[in-house]
Scaffold this motif. Structure first.
Motif, PDB file in Angstrom:
ATOM      1  N   SER A 153       0.818  -1.197   0.000  1.00  0.00           N
ATOM      2  CA  SER A 153       0.000   0.000   0.000  1.00  0.00           C
ATOM      3  C   SER A 153       0.871   1.274   0.000  1.00  0.00           C
ATOM      4  O   SER A 153       0.581   2.239  -0.716  1.00  0.00           O
ATOM      5  N   ILE A 154       1.934   1.243   0.783  1.00  0.00           N
ATOM      6  CA  ILE A 154       2.851   2.401   0.811  1.00  0.00           C
ATOM      7  C   ILE A 154       3.506   2.586  -0.560  1.00  0.00           C
ATOM      8  O   ILE A 154       3.508   3.677  -1.126  1.00  0.00           O
ATOM      9  N   ILE A 155       4.022   1.498  -1.114  1.00  0.00           N
ATOM     10  CA  ILE A 155       4.717   1.584  -2.407  1.00  0.00           C
ATOM     11  C   ILE A 155       3.759   2.085  -3.497  1.00  0.00           C
ATOM     12  O   ILE A 155       4.109   2.914  -4.340  1.00  0.00           O
ATOM     13  N   GLN A 156       2.522   1.568  -3.438  1.00  0.00           N
ATOM     14  CA  GLN A 156       1.510   1.950  -4.425  1.00  0.00           C
ATOM     15  C   GLN A 156       1.331   3.479  -4.467  1.00  0.00           C
ATOM     16  O   GLN A 156       1.308   4.081  -5.536  1.00  0.00           O
ATOM     17  N   GLN A 157       1.231   4.088  -3.303  1.00  0.00           N
ATOM     18  CA  GLN A 157       1.019   5.541  -3.264  1.00  0.00           C
ATOM     19  C   GLN A 157       2.285   6.301  -3.654  1.00  0.00           C
ATOM     20  O   GLN A 157       2.213   7.344  -4.294  1.00  0.00           O
ATOM     21  N   LEU A 158       3.451   5.752  -3.284  1.00  0.00           N
ATOM     22  CA  LEU A 158       4.695   6.428  -3.658  1.00  0.00           C
ATOM     23  C   LEU A 158       4.886   6.405  -5.175  1.00  0.00           C
ATOM     24  O   LEU A 158       5.339   7.374  -5.770  1.00  0.00           O
ATOM     25  N   LEU A 159       4.499   5.286  -5.803  1.00  0.00           N
ATOM     26  CA  LEU A 159       4.656   5.164  -7.255  1.00  0.00           C
ATOM     27  C   LEU A 159       3.819   6.194  -8.002  1.00  0.00           C
ATOM     28  O   LEU A 159       4.225   6.695  -9.040  1.00  0.00           O
ATOM     29  N   LYS A 160       2.642   6.517  -7.460  1.00  0.00           N
ATOM     30  CA  LYS A 160       1.758   7.473  -8.142  1.00  0.00           C
ATOM     31  C   LYS A 160       2.385   8.851  -8.252  1.00  0.00           C
ATOM     32  O   LYS A 160       2.035   9.630  -9.118  1.00  0.00           O
ATOM     33  N   GLY A 161       3.293   9.132  -7.321  1.00  0.00           N
ATOM     34  CA  GLY A 161       4.056  10.378  -7.430  1.00  0.00           C
ATOM     35  C   GLY A 161       3.292  11.634  -7.069  1.00  0.00           C
ATOM     36  O   GLY A 161       3.695  12.732  -7.456  1.00  0.00           O
ATOM     37  N   SER A 162       2.170  11.526  -6.313  1.00  0.00           N
ATOM     38  CA  SER A 162       1.451  12.737  -5.911  1.00  0.00           C
ATOM     39  C   SER A 162       2.365  13.612  -5.061  1.00  0.00           C
ATOM     40  O   SER A 162       3.224  13.107  -4.339  1.00  0.00           O
ATOM     41  N   ASP A 163       2.130  14.911  -5.109  1.00  0.00           N
ATOM     42  CA  ASP A 163       2.894  15.818  -4.251  1.00  0.00           C
ATOM     43  C   ASP A 163       2.508  15.633  -2.790  1.00  0.00           C
ATOM     44  O   ASP A 163       3.313  15.847  -1.895  1.00  0.00           O
ATOM     45  N   PHE A 164       1.244  15.246  -2.565  1.00  0.00           N
ATOM     46  CA  PHE A 164       0.752  15.105  -1.187  1.00  0.00           C
ATOM     47  C   PHE A 164       0.570  13.629  -0.863  1.00  0.00           C
ATOM     48  O   PHE A 164      -0.122  12.913  -1.588  1.00  0.00           O
ATOM     49  N   VAL A 183      10.911   4.414   7.504  1.00  0.00           N
ATOM     50  CA  VAL A 183      11.296   5.762   7.922  1.00  0.00           C
ATOM     51  C   VAL A 183      12.301   6.350   6.926  1.00  0.00           C
ATOM     52  O   VAL A 183      12.157   7.490   6.465  1.00  0.00           O
ATOM     53  N   ALA A 184      13.300   5.540   6.567  1.00  0.00           N
ATOM     54  CA  ALA A 184      14.321   6.022   5.625  1.00  0.00           C
ATOM     55  C   ALA A 184      13.677   6.366   4.283  1.00  0.00           C
ATOM     56  O   ALA A 184      14.000   7.381   3.657  1.00  0.00           O
ATOM     57  N   LEU A 185      12.730   5.538   3.866  1.00  0.00           N
ATOM     58  CA  LEU A 185      12.069   5.772   2.581  1.00  0.00           C
ATOM     59  C   LEU A 185      11.252   7.063   2.604  1.00  0.00           C
ATOM     60  O   LEU A 185      11.296   7.862   1.671  1.00  0.00           O
ATOM     61  N   LEU A 186      10.531   7.286   3.696  1.00  0.00           N
ATOM     62  CA  LEU A 186       9.725   8.507   3.792  1.00  0.00           C
ATOM     63  C   LEU A 186      10.627   9.747   3.798  1.00  0.00           C
ATOM     64  O   LEU A 186      10.301  10.765   3.186  1.00  0.00           O
ATOM     65  N   GLN A 187      11.760   9.628   4.463  1.00  0.00           N
ATOM     66  CA  GLN A 187      12.706  10.755   4.464  1.00  0.00           C
ATOM     67  C   GLN A 187      13.220  11.015   3.054  1.00  0.00           C
ATOM     68  O   GLN A 187      13.279  12.152   2.606  1.00  0.00           O
ATOM     69  N   GLN A 188      13.511   9.912   2.374  1.00  0.00           N
ATOM     70  CA  GLN A 188      13.991  10.023   1.001  1.00  0.00           C
ATOM     71  C   GLN A 188      12.915  10.674   0.117  1.00  0.00           C
ATOM     72  O   GLN A 188      13.210  11.549  -0.681  1.00  0.00           O
ATOM     73  N   VAL A 189      11.661  10.268   0.322  1.00  0.00           N
ATOM     74  CA  VAL A 189      10.559  10.843  -0.459  1.00  0.00           C
ATOM     75  C   VAL A 189      10.429  12.333  -0.162  1.00  0.00           C
ATOM     76  O   VAL A 189      10.272  13.155  -1.061  1.00  0.00           O
ATOM     77  N   SER A 190      10.551  12.695   1.115  1.00  0.00           N
ATOM     78  CA  SER A 190      10.367  14.106   1.475  1.00  0.00           C
ATOM     79  C   SER A 190      11.486  14.975   0.898  1.00  0.00           C
ATOM     80  O   SER A 190      11.320  16.174   0.731  1.00  0.00           O
ATOM     81  N   LEU A 191      12.607  14.351   0.595  1.00  0.00           N
ATOM     82  CA  LEU A 191      13.724  15.124   0.018  1.00  0.00           C
ATOM     83  C   LEU A 191      13.765  15.023  -1.506  1.00  0.00           C
ATOM     84  O   LEU A 191      14.609  15.616  -2.157  1.00  0.00           O
ATOM     85  N   SER A 192      12.831  14.252  -2.067  1.00  0.00           N
ATOM     86  CA  SER A 192      12.890  13.998  -3.514  1.00  0.00           C
ATOM     87  C   SER A 192      12.345  15.169  -4.300  1.00  0.00           C
ATOM     88  O   SER A 192      12.609  15.319  -5.482  1.00  0.00           O
ATOM     89  N   LYS A 196       6.941  18.073  -2.200  1.00  0.00           N
ATOM     90  CA  LYS A 196       6.344  16.903  -1.540  1.00  0.00           C
ATOM     91  C   LYS A 196       5.881  17.282  -0.145  1.00  0.00           C
ATOM     92  O   LYS A 196       6.624  17.912   0.618  1.00  0.00           O
ATOM     93  N   THR A 197       4.668  16.909   0.179  1.00  0.00           N
ATOM     94  CA  THR A 197       4.141  17.169   1.514  1.00  0.00           C
ATOM     95  C   THR A 197       3.591  15.874   2.081  1.00  0.00           C
ATOM     96  O   THR A 197       2.720  15.250   1.478  1.00  0.00           O
ATOM     97  N   LEU A 198       4.145  15.468   3.208  1.00  0.00           N
ATOM     98  CA  LEU A 198       3.706  14.233   3.860  1.00  0.00           C
ATOM     99  C   LEU A 198       2.962  14.587   5.144  1.00  0.00           C
ATOM    100  O   LEU A 198       3.436  15.430   5.915  1.00  0.00           O
ATOM    101  N   ILE A 199       1.813  13.969   5.348  1.00  0.00           N
ATOM    102  CA  ILE A 199       1.130  14.118   6.633  1.00  0.00           C
ATOM    103  C   ILE A 199       1.020  12.725   7.230  1.00  0.00           C
ATOM    104  O   ILE A 199       0.467  11.819   6.599  1.00  0.00           O
ATOM    105  N   ILE A 200       1.601  12.567   8.407  1.00  0.00           N
ATOM    106  CA  ILE A 200       1.677  11.238   9.015  1.00  0.00           C
ATOM    107  C   ILE A 200       0.829  11.195  10.274  1.00  0.00           C
ATOM    108  O   ILE A 200       1.020  12.009  11.182  1.00  0.00           O
ATOM    109  N   VAL A 201      -0.108  10.270  10.303  1.00  0.00           N
ATOM    110  CA  VAL A 201      -0.890  10.026  11.516  1.00  0.00           C
ATOM    111  C   VAL A 201      -0.331   8.770  12.148  1.00  0.00           C
ATOM    112  O   VAL A 201      -0.242   7.735  11.485  1.00  0.00           O
TER     113      VAL A 201
END
Ligand SMILES: Nc1ncnc2c1ncn2[C@@H]1O[C@H](COP(=O)(O)OP(=O)(O)OP(=O)(O)O)[C@@H](O)[C@H]1O
Ligand SMILES: [Mg+2]
Length: 263
Positions: A153-164, A183-192, A196-201
């Motif tokens: 599920s995480i990979i699926q959303q990352l592949l779509k490439g949405s800004d949010f 965690v490392a992947l999310l950091q990498q995404v936030s720097l990509s 990019k805007t991540l909201i984590i609950v």
């Protein structure tokens, strides 16, 4: 404080209210600005914390345009009303297309991202390798464990490439090793990408706050029905954002204690 500028608005929530048989959310206002750091493409990472049942998932649904609030509005960039599909959402229950194999689902997501043109297969294989799913690409979701579904599920959303990208409990089913990878992947995404805007609950406050620049505490206030953002903590001002091994620092632990007291 790390050198940075908060530039244009990327996401704005104005006077959000949600009422079912009783008020769930009220007077929710926040504004996320594009953080600019010299020499870096720095995205935004916000932690949304609050007790179970307070309204975090409902807020995520409204912010992503998947649910209409009773009142108020959510806009992105230049006052554009958000609509379903603008954001990638990773739900608490890791919703997947049950009738598609993992690979088919991931390919469908990758095809939505024009930046991956002709590279889709290669990128999917890279992510699968990184998240120990290589042997699972041809399986159907019901043949996966909870943690595997979550990673798909995480990979699926990352592949779509949405800004949010909104993540509702992304860490809950992960073992220690997978948690570090996520965690490392999310950091990498936030720097990509700058935007990019991540909201984590997450109920794992330490983990989500450690990778955030801002924390919103959703809670109830005495005498008022429904939850609101009780407190916003700017972690950059406190020198707690973008610091390696921050979780070991005393000032980080103090902020975690402060957050827990507010819950
Ligand atoms: N369709 C609905 N009708 C009525 N009430 C609802 C509906 N959906 C959610 N609620 C209520 O809204 C409140 C907030 O639910 P929500 O799922 O957002 O909580 P949460 O903060 O995400 O909790 P958790 O941390 O346990 O996931 C709950 O009290 C829930 O009972
Ligand atoms: Mg929830």
């Amino acid at each position: 404080m790390t050198e940075h500028v908060k530039a244009e608005v990327v996401l704005q929530a104005t006077n959000l209210q949600l009422t079912y048989d009783r008020p769930i959310l009220r007077d929710i206002n926040f504004c996320i600005r594009n953080i600019v750091r010299p020499g870096l493409s720095q995205g935004q990472v916000v932690s949304l914390v609050g007790r179970s049942g307070i309204g975090k998932t409902q807020l995520i649904k409204i912010v992503s345009g998947l649910q209409q609030p009773t009142a108020g509005r959510v806009t992105i960039y230049n006052n554009k009303p958000v609509k379903a599909g603008d954001m990638g959402v990773i739900f608490q229950n890791y919703y997947l297309f049950e009738w598609r194999t993992v690979y088919q689902s991931l390919m469908l997501a990758a095809k939505k991202n024009s930046k991956l043109f002709a590279m889709e297969k290669q990128i999917i294989e890279q992510y699968a390798e990184q998240f120990q799913l290589t042997g699972h690409l041809n399986l159907y979701p019901q043949q996966l464990s909870g943690g595997q579904r979550q990673r798909v599920s995480i990979i699926q959303q990352l592949l779509k490439g949405s800004d949010f990208i909104l993540l509702d409990e992304p860490f809950s089913g992960l073992d220690v090793c997978m948690l570090d990878k996520a965690v490392a992947l999310l950091q990498q995404v936030s720097l990509s990408d700058e935007l990019k805007t991540l909201i984590i609950v997450s109920h794992d406050i330490e983990t989500s706050v450690a990778i955030s620049d801002t924390v919103y505490i959703l809670g109830a206030e005495p005498g008022k029905a429904g939850a609101t953002i009780k407190k916003e903590i700017d972690l950059i001002e406190r020198d707690l954002a973008w610091v390696k091994d921050i979780r070991r620092e005393k000032r980080f632990l103090e902020t975690i204690e402060e957050i827990k007291r507010e819950l």
